[in-house]
Design a protein around this motif. Structure first.
Motif, mmCIF file in Angstrom:
data_model
loop_
_atom_site.group_PDB
_atom_site.id
_atom_site.type_symbol
_atom_site.label_atom_id
_atom_site.label_comp_id
_atom_site.label_asym_id
_atom_site.label_seq_id
_atom_site.Cartn_x
_atom_site.Cartn_y
_atom_site.Cartn_z
ATOM 1 N N HIS A 130 0.870 -1.168 0.000
ATOM 2 C CA HIS A 130 0.000 0.000 0.000
ATOM 3 C C HIS A 130 0.918 1.233 0.000
ATOM 4 O O HIS A 130 1.286 1.757 1.055
ATOM 5 N N PHE A 154 -0.250 -8.133 2.216
ATOM 6 C CA PHE A 154 -0.103 -6.695 2.031
ATOM 7 C C PHE A 154 0.963 -6.156 2.970
ATOM 8 O O PHE A 154 0.875 -6.333 4.195
ATOM 9 N N ASP A 155 1.973 -5.528 2.386
ATOM 10 C CA ASP A 155 2.939 -4.745 3.154
ATOM 11 C C ASP A 155 2.258 -3.404 3.424
ATOM 12 O O ASP A 155 2.196 -2.535 2.563
ATOM 13 N N ALA A 156 1.715 -3.290 4.642
ATOM 14 C CA ALA A 156 0.988 -2.084 5.045
ATOM 15 C C ALA A 156 1.808 -1.316 6.066
ATOM 16 O O ALA A 156 1.289 -0.821 7.068
ATOM 17 N N CYS A 159 0.517 2.133 7.247
ATOM 18 C CA CYS A 159 -0.939 2.284 7.136
ATOM 19 C C CYS A 159 -1.703 2.428 8.437
ATOM 20 O O CYS A 159 -2.940 2.334 8.430
ATOM 21 N N LEU A 170 -5.388 -2.385 7.411
ATOM 22 C CA LEU A 170 -4.615 -3.537 7.859
ATOM 23 C C LEU A 170 -5.437 -4.820 7.924
ATOM 24 O O LEU A 170 -4.874 -5.915 8.043
ATOM 25 N N TYR A 172 -7.224 -6.079 5.540
ATOM 26 C CA TYR A 172 -7.374 -6.677 4.213
ATOM 27 C C TYR A 172 -6.197 -7.586 3.893
ATOM 28 O O TYR A 172 -5.094 -7.418 4.413
ATOM 29 N N GLY A 173 -6.455 -8.540 3.008
ATOM 30 C CA GLY A 173 -5.438 -9.514 2.616
ATOM 31 C C GLY A 173 -5.487 -10.738 3.516
ATOM 32 O O GLY A 173 -6.066 -10.722 4.607
ATOM 33 N N ALA A 176 -1.368 -9.198 6.637
ATOM 34 C CA ALA A 176 -0.861 -7.838 6.448
ATOM 35 C C ALA A 176 0.232 -7.586 7.479
ATOM 36 O O ALA A 176 0.230 -8.181 8.564
ATOM 37 N N THR A 177 1.164 -6.720 7.142
ATOM 38 C CA THR A 177 2.249 -6.394 8.070
ATOM 39 C C THR A 177 2.317 -4.887 8.274
ATOM 40 O O THR A 177 1.978 -4.102 7.390
ATOM 41 N N ASN A 197 -5.323 -12.235 8.809
ATOM 42 C CA ASN A 197 -6.716 -11.877 8.591
ATOM 43 C C ASN A 197 -7.579 -13.067 8.184
ATOM 44 O O ASN A 197 -8.686 -13.237 8.683
#
Length: 369
Positions: A130, A154-156, A159, A170, A172-173, A176-177, A197
């Protein structure tokens, strides 16, 4: 002498609150090794986000690495060709192979069409970023991942505080990290977190972060990626000020929007309409006919005491990675995307100083080279 304007200043709570939290840690004589404050920080993040499966780590990079290890990724992981180097580096440390894929132009996130074309029998995951807190194309990527039968990660990193369609980004996916580095909106000075998630992996991440210890022996992919009790305690105190920081950054972004309208050779990058607030960073897009490119602008602004970053260019690019195909948009972004100073305590006067420096660069672009 006027101090330089740096890209970001950490959110630092009042000393009396920090001192009290640190005193309690030292009094307990439990300083590390997955102590109670680490679990308390995990519970805090879990409760606020509504995500049950949470494990904190020593850094945002190790959060990605341990997420990949917990998912037992063996093969190729599709990653954006324009991203902070930690994303690809973490995949490599986890024993998988990052393969770069082009980004889409508007939001600078990984291009679903390019991802679809890049999927092969060797693909074991899609790891999207993101970028600057702006959501990737979640719907399209989820569809591609399901069709390929691989997890969507997702690399968040940036975020915290960003929502998408009424829920934390965070959430979603499959996984997420998050980064809890001092440059992020909320932080523990150094740290990260993994959010399972749709796949419960926090227990495995906890084992991996502690050398992989377990009744059956130590996992080969285990490492020392624990967060100390001191960092966890600081993280909890810092987090108490996160909502205020979000509000302040929202105001700063508004001042920037107004001030940057005076310039016709750059503009703030777009942010998805269903997402917000845009509080992770202040990336700007240089026009094709801008008087300088990204790296020249960074050098020129520094001469005016203003720090900026071209995160897709030069020193931030990982060498030797395989690309699934041409990446013209990522290459363009390396020359045209720059992050301006952005944090909650910036003032309107500071923003004027940044814009005045940009105007000065435009007047004498030859000096930027």
């Amino acid at each position: 002498m006027t101090d330089d304007l740096v890209v970001v200043r950490p959110l630092v709570p009042p000393w009396d609150r920090l001192k009290s939290a640190l005193f309690e840690v030292f009094e307990s004589q439990v300083l590390t090794n997955d102590g109670p404050r680490v679990r308390q920080l995990e519970a805090l993040l879990s409760t606020e986000l509504g995500i049950a499966d949470v494990a904190v780590t020593g850094s945002g990079t190790t959060a990605i690495q341990l997420a990949c290890s917990a998912l037992e990724l063996r093969g190729e992981v599709l990653v954006p060709a324009a991203a902070f180097p930690a994303t690809a580096q973490a995949v490599l440390r986890a024993g998988a192979t990052p393969v770069e894929v082009d980004i889409e132009d508007t939001y600078l996130t990984i291009d679903p069409d390019a991802v679809r074309q890049a999927v092969t029998s060797r693909t074991c995951a899609i790891l999207a970023v993101h970028s600057f807190g702006c959501p990737a194309d979640i719907d399209a990527l989820r569809s591609i991942a399901r069709a390929a039968g691989v997890p969507l990660i997702f690399d968040a990193a940036t975020c915290w505080g960003v929502n998408f369609r009424g829920r934390p980004l965070l959430s979603y996916g499959d996984v997420a990290t998050l980064s809890l580095h001092a440059t992020k909106l909320t932080h523990s000075i150094e740290g990260g977190a993994v959010f399972g998630n749709t796949r419960a992996i926090a227990g495995t991440v906890r084992r991996l972060r502690n050398f992989g210890f377990g009744e059956s022996g130590a996992l080969r992919t285990g490492t020392n990626a624990r967060m100390s009790e001191l960092h966890a305690a600081i993280g909890a105190v810092v987090h108490a000020g996160a909502a205020t920081e979000v509000a302040r950054r929202t105001a700063v972004r508004g001042w920037y929007q107004e001030a940057l309208a005076e310039l016709n050779w750059l503009r703030p990058c777009d942010f998805r309409a269903e997402a917000g607030p845009a509080v992770a960073a202040l990336p700007v897009r240089l026009t094709t006919d801008a008087p300088v490119d990204a790296e020249a602008l960074v050098r020129a602004m520094l001469a005016h005491g203003v720090h900026t970053r071209a995160y897709f260019a030069g020193r931030y690019r990982v060498g030797g990675l395989r690309r699934a195909g041409p990446t013209p948009r990522a290459d363009w972004a390396a020359r045209h995307i720059v992050c301006l100073p952005f944090w909650g305590r910036l003032t309107e006067t500071d923003i004027t100083r940044v814009v005045d420096a940009l105007k000065a660069v435009a007047r004498k672009p030859a000096l930027a080279g």
